[in-house]
Design a protein around this motif. Structure first.
Motif, PDB file in Angstrom:
ATOM      1  N   SER A  87      19.536   8.878 -29.624  1.00 48.60           N
ATOM      2  CA  SER A  87      19.314   9.906 -28.029  1.00 48.60           C
ATOM      3  C   SER A  87      20.019  10.955 -28.072  1.00 48.60           C
ATOM      4  N   THR A  88      20.022  11.402 -26.493  1.00 46.48           N
ATOM      5  CA  THR A  88      20.948  12.616 -26.699  1.00 46.48           C
ATOM      6  C   THR A  88      21.743  12.092 -25.890  1.00 46.48           C
ATOM      7  N   TYR A  89      23.476  13.700 -27.179  1.00 50.57           N
ATOM      8  CA  TYR A  89      24.389  13.591 -26.581  1.00 50.57           C
ATOM      9  C   TYR A  89      25.475  13.946 -25.720  1.00 50.57           C
ATOM     10  N   GLU A  90      26.077  14.743 -24.920  1.00 51.25           N
ATOM     11  CA  GLU A  90      27.009  16.253 -24.496  1.00 51.25           C
ATOM     12  C   GLU A  90      28.705  15.316 -24.994  1.00 51.25           C
ATOM     13  N   VAL A  91      28.814  15.839 -25.718  1.00 48.35           N
ATOM     14  CA  VAL A  91      30.479  16.017 -26.248  1.00 48.35           C
ATOM     15  C   VAL A  91      31.567  16.964 -25.816  1.00 48.35           C
ATOM     16  N   PHE A  92      32.987  16.938 -26.042  1.00 48.07           N
ATOM     17  CA  PHE A  92      33.097  18.137 -25.801  1.00 48.07           C
ATOM     18  C   PHE A  92      35.036  17.424 -25.724  1.00 48.07           C
ATOM     19  N   ILE A  93      35.965  18.292 -25.589  1.00 51.54           N
ATOM     20  CA  ILE A  93      37.103  17.935 -26.443  1.00 51.54           C
ATOM     21  C   ILE A  93      38.623  18.745 -25.808  1.00 51.54           C
ATOM     22  N   GLU A  94      39.296  17.674 -24.764  1.00 50.91           N
ATOM     23  CA  GLU A  94      40.487  18.266 -24.832  1.00 50.91           C
ATOM     24  C   GLU A  94      42.194  18.275 -25.323  1.00 50.91           C
ATOM     25  N   PRO A  95      42.717  19.411 -25.344  1.00 45.44           N
ATOM     26  CA  PRO A  95      44.086  18.618 -25.696  1.00 45.44           C
ATOM     27  C   PRO A  95      44.620  18.108 -25.008  1.00 45.44           C
ATOM     28  N   VAL A  96      46.049  18.100 -25.637  1.00 45.68           N
ATOM     29  CA  VAL A  96      46.960  17.396 -24.313  1.00 45.68           C
ATOM     30  C   VAL A  96      48.016  17.275 -25.155  1.00 45.68           C
ATOM     31  N   ASN A  97      49.060  18.106 -23.979  1.00 48.16           N
ATOM     32  CA  ASN A  97      50.789  18.731 -24.489  1.00 48.16           C
ATOM     33  C   ASN A  97      50.756  17.302 -23.596  1.00 48.16           C
ATOM     34  N   GLU A  98      52.497  17.551 -23.583  1.00 49.44           N
ATOM     35  CA  GLU A  98      53.388  17.625 -23.337  1.00 49.44           C
ATOM     36  C   GLU A  98      53.597  17.416 -21.805  1.00 49.44           C
ATOM     37  N   HIS A  99      53.244  18.423 -20.916  1.00 53.19           N
ATOM     38  CA  HIS A  99      52.649  18.702 -19.791  1.00 53.19           C
ATOM     39  C   HIS A  99      51.448  18.068 -19.195  1.00 53.19           C
ATOM     40  N   GLY A 100      49.974  17.567 -20.147  1.00 58.09           N
ATOM     41  CA  GLY A 100      49.091  17.874 -19.584  1.00 58.09           C
ATOM     42  C   GLY A 100      47.794  17.336 -20.064  1.00 58.09           C
ATOM     43  N   ILE A 101      46.806  17.464 -19.988  1.00 56.29           N
ATOM     44  CA  ILE A 101      45.526  18.094 -20.627  1.00 56.29           C
ATOM     45  C   ILE A 101      45.137  19.257 -20.540  1.00 56.29           C
ATOM     46  N   GLY A 102      44.862  20.045 -21.281  1.00 59.73           N
ATOM     47  CA  GLY A 102      44.502  21.775 -21.210  1.00 59.73           C
ATOM     48  C   GLY A 102      43.343  21.587 -20.966  1.00 59.73           C
ATOM     49  N   GLN A 103      42.405  23.647 -21.046  1.00 59.23           N
ATOM     50  CA  GLN A 103      40.804  23.635 -21.346  1.00 59.23           C
ATOM     51  C   GLN A 103      40.694  22.881 -21.868  1.00 59.23           C
ATOM     52  N   PRO A 104      39.001  22.501 -21.138  1.00 55.90           N
ATOM     53  CA  PRO A 104      37.686  21.429 -22.431  1.00 55.90           C
ATOM     54  C   PRO A 104      37.499  22.574 -23.495  1.00 55.90           C
ATOM     55  N   SER A 105      37.060  21.990 -24.595  1.00 54.97           N
ATOM     56  CA  SER A 105      36.297  22.947 -25.604  1.00 54.97           C
ATOM     57  C   SER A 105      34.499  23.071 -25.213  1.00 54.97           C
ATOM     58  N   SER A 106      34.302  24.083 -25.881  1.00 51.06           N
ATOM     59  CA  SER A 106      32.843  24.126 -25.081  1.00 51.06           C
ATOM     60  C   SER A 106      32.081  22.638 -25.193  1.00 51.06           C
TER      61      SER A 106
END
Length: 194
Positions: A150-169
């Motif tokens: 199967s084919t998948y798309e995946v990305f990562i998001e950083p989290v700090n005390e203020h919320g979710i930051g910019q996603p990775s590629s």
């Protein structure tokens, strides 16, 4: 209401009770910054994007925007410069028939504030599936329970005390076929028996 963290929890009742002050509240939240590019990037409808500048004359038609309040909150915080940038050097290894290993480095901006990460994955082929999230994860991360071939798309998001930051590629990858793995195992076993 001038705390962007609370925006994600605004209800229709809140908007109705505070109607005389809604325009002033959103103006306060925008803090003189036009957050439209972030709103657009997060897929917020054009009508709701009008809230991004704090200049919209708010009425009942904006009630349809309530479902986008978490994204709105995230954009406001991003505009204030308190959220981390995207994780760096996102890559995959050991792609197998039912798992892959994800690796990344901390964000360049505010990386030291990151508490953990969110992995978002969606099967996109041969048939599309729903997007799944894995919270409170760190690199390296074993992404398992994948379907063979199967084919998948995946990305990562950083989290700090203020919320979710910019996603990775975003990375698109294909799991190996179980039948191919079995054939390779058979060849390997046969090769070593001689």
């Amino acid at each position: 209401f001038c705390d962007p963290h609370n925006v994600a929890y605004i209800s229709q009742e809140d908007m109705m009770v505070c109607a005389p002050w809604d325009t002033a509240m959103f103006s306060c939240l925008a803090d003189g910054i036009d957050h439209t590019p972030c709103f657009r990037e997060k897929g917020i409808p054009a009508h709701c994007q009008e809230l991004s500048s704090g200049k919209a004359d708010i009425d009942f038609t904006y009630f349809s925007c309530l479902q986008y309040m978490p994204e709105l909150s995230s954009c406001l915080l991003e505009g204030y410069g308190v959220l981390p940038s995207s994780p760096q050097h996102f890559r995959l290894s050991n792609i197998n028939s039912d798992f892959a290993i994800l690796h990344w480095d901390k964000p360049k901006t505010l990386g030291e504030t990151v508490l953990d990460y969110v992995v978002k994955v969606q099967k996109i082929g041969p048939t599309a599936g729903k997007q799944n999230s894995h919270s409170h994860v760190y690199s390296p991360f074993i992404l398992d329970r994948l379907e063979s071939g199967s084919t998948y798309e995946v990305f990562i998001e950083p989290v700090n005390e203020h919320g979710i930051g910019q996603p990775s590629s975003r990375q698109v990858f294909r799991t190996t076929s179980k039948s191919l793995e079995a054939a390779l195992d058979q060849v390997s076993e046969h090769h070593y028996d001689q």
